[in-house]
Motif scaffolding. Structure first.
Motif, PDB file in Angstrom:
ATOM      1  N   ASP A 284       0.833  -1.204   0.000  1.00  0.00           N
ATOM      2  CA  ASP A 284       0.000   0.000   0.000  1.00  0.00           C
ATOM      3  C   ASP A 284       0.867   1.253   0.000  1.00  0.00           C
ATOM      4  O   ASP A 284       0.547   2.261  -0.618  1.00  0.00           O
ATOM      5  CB  ASP A 284      -0.907   0.013   1.231  1.00  0.00           C
ATOM      6  CG  ASP A 284      -1.921  -1.103   1.173  1.00  0.00           C
ATOM      7  OD1 ASP A 284      -2.051  -1.709   0.090  1.00  0.00           O
ATOM      8  OD2 ASP A 284      -2.584  -1.369   2.193  1.00  0.00           O
ATOM      9  N   VAL A 361      -7.624   4.215  -2.713  1.00  0.00           N
ATOM     10  CA  VAL A 361      -7.269   3.115  -3.609  1.00  0.00           C
ATOM     11  C   VAL A 361      -6.716   1.949  -2.797  1.00  0.00           C
ATOM     12  O   VAL A 361      -7.068   0.795  -3.029  1.00  0.00           O
ATOM     13  CB  VAL A 361      -6.225   3.578  -4.655  1.00  0.00           C
ATOM     14  CG1 VAL A 361      -5.665   2.380  -5.399  1.00  0.00           C
ATOM     15  CG2 VAL A 361      -6.848   4.550  -5.625  1.00  0.00           C
ATOM     16  N   THR A 362      -5.864   2.277  -1.826  1.00  0.00           N
ATOM     17  CA  THR A 362      -5.278   1.187  -1.060  1.00  0.00           C
ATOM     18  C   THR A 362      -6.289   0.540  -0.123  1.00  0.00           C
ATOM     19  O   THR A 362      -6.004  -0.486   0.457  1.00  0.00           O
ATOM     20  CB  THR A 362      -4.084   1.676  -0.211  1.00  0.00           C
ATOM     21  OG1 THR A 362      -4.528   2.759   0.604  1.00  0.00           O
ATOM     22  CG2 THR A 362      -2.955   2.142  -1.089  1.00  0.00           C
ATOM     23  N   ARG A 363      -7.425   1.152   0.007  1.00  0.00           N
ATOM     24  CA  ARG A 363      -8.426   0.559   0.898  1.00  0.00           C
ATOM     25  C   ARG A 363      -9.379  -0.364   0.153  1.00  0.00           C
ATOM     26  O   ARG A 363     -10.139  -1.087   0.772  1.00  0.00           O
ATOM     27  CB  ARG A 363      -9.242   1.661   1.567  1.00  0.00           C
ATOM     28  CG  ARG A 363      -8.407   2.379   2.573  1.00  0.00           C
ATOM     29  CD  ARG A 363      -9.261   3.133   3.500  1.00  0.00           C
ATOM     30  NE  ARG A 363      -8.526   3.413   4.725  1.00  0.00           N
ATOM     31  CZ  ARG A 363      -9.063   3.961   5.776  1.00  0.00           C
ATOM     32  NH1 ARG A 363     -10.347   4.254   5.760  1.00  0.00           N
ATOM     33  NH2 ARG A 363      -8.349   4.198   6.839  1.00  0.00           N
ATOM     34  N   MET A 364      -9.366  -0.285  -1.155  1.00  0.00           N
ATOM     35  CA  MET A 364     -10.281  -1.159  -1.881  1.00  0.00           C
ATOM     36  C   MET A 364      -9.549  -2.440  -2.262  1.00  0.00           C
ATOM     37  O   MET A 364      -8.317  -2.514  -2.193  1.00  0.00           O
ATOM     38  CB  MET A 364     -10.859  -0.447  -3.099  1.00  0.00           C
ATOM     39  CG  MET A 364      -9.840  -0.007  -4.119  1.00  0.00           C
ATOM     40  SD  MET A 364     -10.480   1.299  -5.181  1.00  0.00           S
ATOM     41  CE  MET A 364     -11.819   0.467  -5.964  1.00  0.00           C
ATOM     42  N   VAL A 366      -7.893  -5.309  -4.497  1.00  0.00           N
ATOM     43  CA  VAL A 366      -7.094  -5.223  -5.716  1.00  0.00           C
ATOM     44  C   VAL A 366      -7.970  -5.494  -6.933  1.00  0.00           C
ATOM     45  O   VAL A 366      -7.837  -4.842  -7.979  1.00  0.00           O
ATOM     46  CB  VAL A 366      -5.933  -6.226  -5.648  1.00  0.00           C
ATOM     47  CG1 VAL A 366      -5.118  -6.166  -6.921  1.00  0.00           C
ATOM     48  CG2 VAL A 366      -5.065  -5.958  -4.441  1.00  0.00           C
TER      49      VAL A 366
END
Ligand SMILES: Nc1ncnc2c1ncn2[C@@H]1O[C@H](COP(=O)(O)OP(=O)(O)OP(=O)(O)O)[C@@H](O)[C@H]1O
Ligand SMILES: [Mg+2]
Lengths: 851, 238
Positions: A284, A361-364, A366
């Protein structure tokens, strides 16, 4: 082959990445920056424009209003004016010095301008005085020394045809012009400067001091003569600082929002690539690093570019602002701390703005990122609830910002200015939802456009927020400009008019009557003058007087001239009776509504209400009386013993009929006394002046001809006085605000549209024509503009209602035209622009670019 | 040795009436050097199976073990490390990062893992050369053909010491000749000891695999050895 890679100890076991990984990720981010520079140009431009606008706004708001010094007071807090004719002037001044400490002494004498009502102040002031605080500046040449030298301002030089080296005779003395001077705080201050102590018989003497009269602080002069004391209190910088603070806060918020909306769109576009990076095993942190590197590049470049552009624009704008505000402006007198802070914060906000979407983005997952699917929008009502709370908090802070200490005030203003728009902006998603609900029953294009706005709430919300803020700023400027604009037109006369008076004291309180033969001569000369300047019309103007009062004796007038014996003219005045004291202050001279004057203003006599006494376009005349002096001697109106039954002669409450076409200029015959009133009150008319209407703005040469003509027959000319007015500045800032809003709108719609190229491609594949494409883009930008305009205007009014709460009446002056442009014109323009803009088929439709 | 093991893995998307059971109690294992093909109708859960195996997504229920280690207990960073060291993934169409050359794309997982640029680049170049793409190493993705892009993606998926190769319809966007070439490369990778899972619609391509798993409505309905096709006869013996 039993050892699995997962069990292999990593080079940097804990974080597993190290410098090579960061390098690789930054390299990729940099390549993306290079590949997508066109898109970055939009964000860069948005950032740079916001920074530049903030700098120019800070400069203008700091400098448009005079700060620490005042054109009359300089840095002094009190001015005491003594009569120059006082025989014991020296002793009086010495006594004052002993009583109130150090003083500056400035002596004045009026110099009449031949054939003109205006005078020039002959001033005896020591340069570099203790309180001069920038009220005197040498432009060229040198300061006068000795009794035979003088320095003049540019306007004085123009008026008398002087230059350095020429000699000038004023009030019976001939002096050589050795320099050009000015009052930097008031460039319209028209004066001539003699060496200190060289004014033998001053008309008046002003004494500048830091002393402030307290209650019961009676000042007495040895001579026992009266004096005029005026104090300006503490220099009022607080209001200015508040404006600068609020503006700086707004500017930074604007910068931040632009960056956020830009990077949200960017992150959406990068979603798949970032998902790919994550699928390759990037952590992340790596994913955030890509966006942060991007944000730093954009932020630093944008801040620097915006700073350079802003300073360049400010330097270019200084001369204009100088002539608008009428005082000299130091181009380096910027709130540098605010400029510096806005540059640093612009870079920081860009980084923060890049970090935010990177974080989401890093929370959704991949997979979701890989499929380019936007994350589920947050429920709009949650935003709206937070927005309502923040908005209320912001308004409350503004409400209480005029209480408490300076320190607290500043914070209240900063936080209030920040929270109010932020709260408003949190309402954006809800507004989009409401619009979607409304738009459900429209055509396919509008429906698609609005649904996309909802689906991509993150980016449309940010876009709407920046549009709202831009429009909010424009609306705030427009509304507050209208609120602070007095309804009267600024100025004494339009530039294409000439007033010619029979008396040098104008508009006359005392009208010297002309004999029929004099009248004939004067009329002939004025007609000749009118011919010479190709005048469109010459209208004789009459004033009214009470025949019972009789002719008043001659009296001293301005510039050492004499006002000849004449009739005391009726005027519209404020009459206040307090016990035995009656105070009368003239508000507007009254001219008789003669048929020729009415014809000149295109008013049909039949349109006049037979019961009306006064005709005017002014709306602020309520409570005023028609005042006709009937005293028997002396310059100051003092009601004498009145004949029984004639009291109404000097105190009549008029019936006023409004005529919009009457002028609002202070010296124009804009307030008319009807012939009905003339008869009812029992007044008579006397020719007092002429109005000459030129075909265009009068040239200096024409004005000189007019003065010469007037001087030849003992008349006095008045022409448009150049004057400082910030009204054009307000108009311009409204225009700039609207342009800024439009620019932001264009940029955000452009960004969104370039991101939806894929959708458009699909649409084209399903057989949609370019009309559909145009309609979708048009509807998107139109919808954003409409929502932004509504929210922005509402927010502006909410903030201004709080600001003006003690007296809401200024808000009654609604800038209808500006608001119409904002509320209707802007969305329309945006829709049309979107329609036209979408005409060209984007290359992405033909071939989807690799991401 | 088993490189991948799924134990009763289920995946449910959405909730309430929108609930979709993409996978239901799927169990399977893949050994070193084994190539497994996954077939099934559209929407049967093939891609879901692959993304869960590749730690790109978490299962709703069940266990995933890569190289014997349970994925569910790992942090996001641990899983990222697992992906860059052990798992290679090949997608159907979108595979390469624009802005990076073919060689840089291939060496990216190594660099992410902390290998300095030079050796990483060299390893990437070697992997590309093995797949016959040495000349295209300096090309950017949009200068490559579809088949070349997939080959670069395979090179990236096997570079370093990868043990698990997951490919979701790697030949879906390619013509049959190119598709076959891609399949041949995957087969070759498995020969060198990598365990592979390939999703495909094409029975001919599936015949390159050691084993075919059939999915329907998220369940494994059949596991067979492939129908021997002419190509499999050409394939070298394992
Ligand atoms: N993110 C998601 N949200 C909701 N449902 C999903 C999601 N991803 C997949 N599905 C559903 O899960 C089921 C399995 O999807 P999956 O992509 O695994 O199918 P597939 O076998 O790969 O199909 P195809 O051969 O068409 O690629 C489908 O019904 C799909 O609609
Ligand atoms: Mg699939």
């Amino acid at each position: 082959m039993s050892v699995l890679a997962a069990e292999r100890p990593g080079p940097v076991a804990g974080r597993g990445s190290g410098a090579p990984a960061r390098r690789a990720v930054i390299r990729w981010g940099w390549r993306l920056f290079l590949r997508e520079w066109r898109r970055h140009v939009l964000i860069l431009a948005m950032l740079a424009v916001a920074v530049a606008a903030t700098i120019v706004g800070l400069g203008a708001s700091t400098n448009a209003v005079q700060l620490k010094a005042d054109p009359t007071f300089g840095t002094a807090s009190t001015v005491i004016i003594l009569r120059g004719s006082d025989p014991r002037l020296g002793a009086d001044i010495a006594a004052l010095r002993a009583r109130i400490g150090p003083v500056d002494v400035v002596a004045h004498q009026q110099v009449a301008v031949p054939g003109s009502v205006s005078t020039v102040d002959l001033r005896d002031q020591a340069p570099g005085g203790r309180f001069d605080g920038g009220t005197l500046r040498l432009d060229s040449g040198r300061y006068p020394a000795g009794s035979r030298e003088v320095a003049v301002t540019r306007s004085t030089a123009r008026l008398f045809g002087l230059e350095i080296g020429s000699s000038w005779t004023a009030n019976g003395r001939t002096r050589r012009v050795v320099g050009i001077v000015e009052n930097p705080l008031d460039l319209l201050d028209q004066f001539a400067l003699v060496a200190p102590g060289q004014l033998a018989a001053p008309t008046s003497v002003s004494i500048l001091t830091d002393w402030q009269p307290g209650p019961g602080d009676g000042l007495r002069l040895p001579s026992g003569t009266g004096m005029l004391i005026s104090s300006r209190g503490k220099p009022g910088t607080a209001a200015v600082d508040a404006v600068v603070l609020a503006l700086g806060t707004l500017g930074l918020l604007f910068v931040g929002l632009m960056a956020v909306s830009g990077f949200t769109v960017m992150a959406q576009r990068r979603l798949r690539a970032l998902g790919m990076l994550a699928s390759l095993g990037a952590t992340d942190k790596h994913v955030r690093l890509v966006m942060l590197a991007d944000g730093a590049a954009v932020g630093i470049v944008g801040a620097v570019a915006g700073g350079v552009a802003g300073l360049a624009a400010w330097f270019a704008f200084v001369p204009t602002l100088q002539s608008l505000s009428g005082h000299r402006i130091d181009r380096f007198a910027l709130p540098w701390w605010a400029v510096g802070v806005s540059l640093v914060l612009a870079a920081l906000t860009a980084i923060g703005a890049a970090w935010w979407p990177a974080r989401s983005v890093t929370r959704m997952s991949v997979v979701a990122a890989l499929s380019g699917r936007p994350s589920r929008p947050q429920p709009a009502h949650r935003f709206a609830a937070a927005g309502a709370v923040v908005l209320a908090g912001g308004l409350a802070l503004l409400f209480f910002s005029d209480h408490g200490s300076e320190q607290r005030r500043a914070w209240f203003i900063i936080l209030g200015t920040f929270a109010t728009p932020v709260g408003l902006l949190l309402l954006a998603p809800l507004a989009i939802r409401i619009l979607a609900a409304v738009g459900r029953h429209t055509g396919v294009a509008a429906r698609l456009a609005v649904r996309d706005l909802v689906r991509y709430q993150a980016r449309s919300g940010a876009a709407l927020a920046s549009v709202t803020l831009a429009i909010g700023i424009a609306a705030t400027i427009a509304v507050s400009a209208a609120a602070s604009d007095a309804p009267r037109a600024a100025g004494n006369l339009p530039t294409d008019q000439l007033m010619v008076y029979t008396s040098p004291d104008t508009p006359s309180d005392q009208v010297p009557p002309l004999s029929p033969s004099q009248l004939q001569t004067v009329t002939a000369r004025l007609d000749a003058l009118a011919g010479a300047i190709h005048a469109r019309a010459v209208v004789a103007l009459q004033q009214a007087y009470s025949p019972a009062a009789g002719l008043q004796p001659a009296q001293p007038g301005p510039g050492g001239r004499t006002v000849p014996a004449g009739y005391a003219a009726a005027s519209l005045s404020q009459v206040t009776v307090q016990g035995h004291a009656i105070s009368i202050s003239r508000v507007d001279p009254l001219y008789v509504a003669t048929p020729s004057l009415l014809a000149y203003f295109h008013i049909a006599p039949s349109a006049i209400d037979p019961g009306a006494d006064v005709l005017s376009a002014r709306t602020d005349l309520g409570g005023l009386k028609i005042f006709t002096p009937e005293f028997h001697a002396g310059p100051n109106p003092q009601p004498g013993s009145l004949p029984a039954g004639r009291a109404q002669l000097w105190d009549v409450t008029p019936r006023i009929q409004a005529f919009k076409q009457l002028p609002l200029y202070t010296s124009d015959p804009g307030t008319l006394l009807t012939s009905g009133a003339l008869h009812r009150i029992g007044l008579e008319a006397v020719t007092a002046a002429w109005l000459i209407q030129a075909p265009g703005p009068l040239t200096g040469r024409q004005i000189q001809t007019a003065r010469a003509t007037a001087a030849g027959v003992g008349l006095y000319v008045e022409t448009a006085a150049k004057q400082a007015s910030l009204a054009p500045l307000r108009n311009w800032s409204t225009v700039v605000g609207i342009l800024l809003a439009l620019g932001v709108l264009g940029m955000t719609v452009g960004l969104i549209r370039s991101e939806t190229a894929g959708d458009l491609r699909t649409l084209a594949a399903t057989g949609a024509t370019s009309t559909t494409r145009r309609a979708i883009t048009g509807a998107t930008s139109g919808a954003l503009a409409l929502l932004g305009a509504l929210l922005g205007t509402a927010g502006a009014y909410a903030a201004l209602l709080v600001w003006y709460r003690s007296d809401l009446s200024p808000l009654g002056r609604v800038p209808v035209a500006n608001l119409a442009v904002i509320l209707a014109g802007l969305p329309l323009l945006a829709a049309v622009g979107g329609w036209l803009f979408a005409g060209r088929e984007p290359p992405e439709i033909a071939r989807r670019p690799l991401e | 040795m088993t490189v991948l093991e799924l134990r009763e893995v289920s995946k449910v998307y959405g909730d309430g009436p929108a609930e979709v059971h993409a996978l239901a109690d799927v169990s399977m294992t893949v050994d070193d050097g084994e190539l497994v093909a996954v077939m099934g109708p559209s929407g049967s859960g093939k891609s879901t199976l692959l993304t869960i195996a590749g730690t790109l997504e978490e299962p709703t229920r069940g266990q995933v073990l890569v190289g014997g280690a349970a994925v569910s207990g790992m942090s996001r960073n641990d899983r990222a490390r697992l992906r860059r060291r052990s798992i290679g993934y090949v997608f159907q169409d979108f595979n390469l990062l624009a802005g990076l050359t073919a060689a840089e794309n291939v060496s990216l997982p190594l660099e992410l893992d902390g290998m300095p640029g030079k050796p990483a680049r060299a390893a990437g170049l070697r992997a590309l050369e093995e797949l016959g793409l040495g000349e295209r190493a300096a090309s950017f993705p949009d200068e490559l053909s579809g088949g070349e892009r997939q080959r670069v993606a395979i090179a990236r998926a096997v570079v370093g010491e990868r043990r698990l190769l997951l490919a979701d319809e790697p030949s879906g966007a390619l013509d049959s000749a190119n598709g076959e070439a891609v399949m041949r490369l995957i087969r070759a990778a498995c020969h060198s000891g990598v365990g592979g899972v390939v999703v495909t619609h094409d029975a001919q391509l599936a015949s390159w695999a050691d084993r075919v798993v059939f999915l329907r409505d998220g369940r494994v309905v059949d596991q067979t050895a492939p129908i021997p096709g002419p190509e499999s006869l050409l394939a070298p013996e394992r």
